[in-house]
Design an enzyme around this catalytic site. Structure first.
Site, PDB file in Angstrom:
ATOM      1  N   ILE A 102       0.861  -1.183   0.000  1.00  0.00           N
ATOM      2  CA  ILE A 102       0.000   0.000   0.000  1.00  0.00           C
ATOM      3  C   ILE A 102       0.894   1.229   0.000  1.00  0.00           C
ATOM      4  O   ILE A 102       1.866   1.298   0.759  1.00  0.00           O
ATOM      5  CB  ILE A 102      -0.905   0.052   1.256  1.00  0.00           C
ATOM      6  CG1 ILE A 102      -1.570  -1.288   1.536  1.00  0.00           C
ATOM      7  CG2 ILE A 102      -1.922   1.172   1.129  1.00  0.00           C
ATOM      8  CD1 ILE A 102      -2.532  -1.761   0.500  1.00  0.00           C
ATOM      9  N   CYS A 103       0.561   2.203  -0.840  1.00  0.00           N
ATOM     10  CA  CYS A 103       1.240   3.491  -0.793  1.00  0.00           C
ATOM     11  C   CYS A 103       2.757   3.302  -0.955  1.00  0.00           C
ATOM     12  O   CYS A 103       3.214   2.584  -1.844  1.00  0.00           O
ATOM     13  CB  CYS A 103       0.859   4.190   0.512  1.00  0.00           C
ATOM     14  SG  CYS A 103       1.285   5.923   0.647  1.00  0.00           S
ATOM     15  N   THR A 104       3.560   3.893  -0.074  1.00  0.00           N
ATOM     16  CA  THR A 104       5.016   3.782  -0.185  1.00  0.00           C
ATOM     17  C   THR A 104       5.560   2.468   0.355  1.00  0.00           C
ATOM     18  O   THR A 104       6.770   2.281   0.424  1.00  0.00           O
ATOM     19  CB  THR A 104       5.701   4.960   0.529  1.00  0.00           C
ATOM     20  OG1 THR A 104       5.224   5.048   1.869  1.00  0.00           O
ATOM     21  CG2 THR A 104       5.425   6.276  -0.197  1.00  0.00           C
ATOM     22  N   THR A 122       2.397   3.562  -6.452  1.00  0.00           N
ATOM     23  CA  THR A 122       2.623   4.072  -5.097  1.00  0.00           C
ATOM     24  C   THR A 122       1.826   5.368  -4.947  1.00  0.00           C
ATOM     25  O   THR A 122       1.061   5.740  -5.832  1.00  0.00           O
ATOM     26  CB  THR A 122       4.126   4.297  -4.847  1.00  0.00           C
ATOM     27  OG1 THR A 122       4.345   4.577  -3.448  1.00  0.00           O
ATOM     28  CG2 THR A 122       4.686   5.440  -5.676  1.00  0.00           C
TER      29      THR A 122
END
Length: 208
Positions: A102-104, A122
């Site tokens: 998830i995300c970074t 990202t």
């Protein structure tokens, strides 16, 4: 089956709590896997926005995992140099049916050697930073699947990806039960104009 969710200091809360809600609802309404929160050490983990979370298991006593999810947040900037955490992710990924970020959290997967030759995404604010690392094709989408590797854009996108993941591995009817039970029917409403005036904002977030 067991689904492990990795956490670490300064992890972004919704990155893992959102997927946790989808996954545990899946367990309740459609026979999904057992879920465990995993961290390097025992004891409370202080998250990015002040939430404190107690993991179920540590790297040392974590059972075999069928799935592993790696969230993001400011903490990833430290964890990409944490050899113990990277070793855990790299080693456990070999026995997992799927790895999700998830995300970074995608930067952790990259540092663990899992994104080489893969497509991934990202948070919109870190797309160029991920491209600069090389060896990965960065795609600007809400979430991306490349074989058994899933990655999502920032924070709330992890909920969408997790629901799509459930549909992929357990069927759309199971995902439908989770969607209904959690009442997850996102509005298409866009507030204000930030998503239109910021040139770095993701294309899918802009008014059309």
């Amino acid at each position: 089956m067991t689904f492990g969710i990795l956490i670490f200091p300064n992890v972004e809360e919704l990155d893992f709590v959102g997927p946790w809600e989808m996954l545990t609802t899946w367990q309740q309404v459609a026979g999904g896997p057992k879920c465990l929160v995993v961290s390097e050490h025992a004891g409370p983990i202080n998250c990015a926005k002040g939430l404190s979370v107690n993991p179920h298991v540590t790297f040392e006593d974590c059972p075999p995992l069928d799935y592993l999810l790696v969230p993001g947040g400011q903490g990833t900037r430290v964890e990409v140099t944490n050899t113990k955490l990277l070793e855990f992710v790299a080693t456990r990924s070999k026995g997992c049916q799927a790895i999700l970020s998830i995300c970074t959290g995608s930067f952790v997967l990259h540092a663990a050697g899992l994104l080489t030759g893969k497509k991934a995404t990202t948070h919109w604010g870190s797309l160029e930073r991920l491209r600069a690392l090389g060896n990965v094709t960065v795609v600007e989408e809400r979430f991306v699947q490349d074989e058994n590797l899933w990655s999502s854009a920032g924070i709330s996108a992890g909920i969408d990806m997790t629901l799509a993941f459930i549909a992929a591995v357990a069927g759309e009817e199971s995902a439908s039960r989770v969607q209904l039970a959690s009442e997850y029917y996102p509005s298409s409403k866009r507030y204000g104009s930030c998503h239109n005036t910021n040139p770095a904002a993701p294309a899918y977030a802009r008014d059309t």
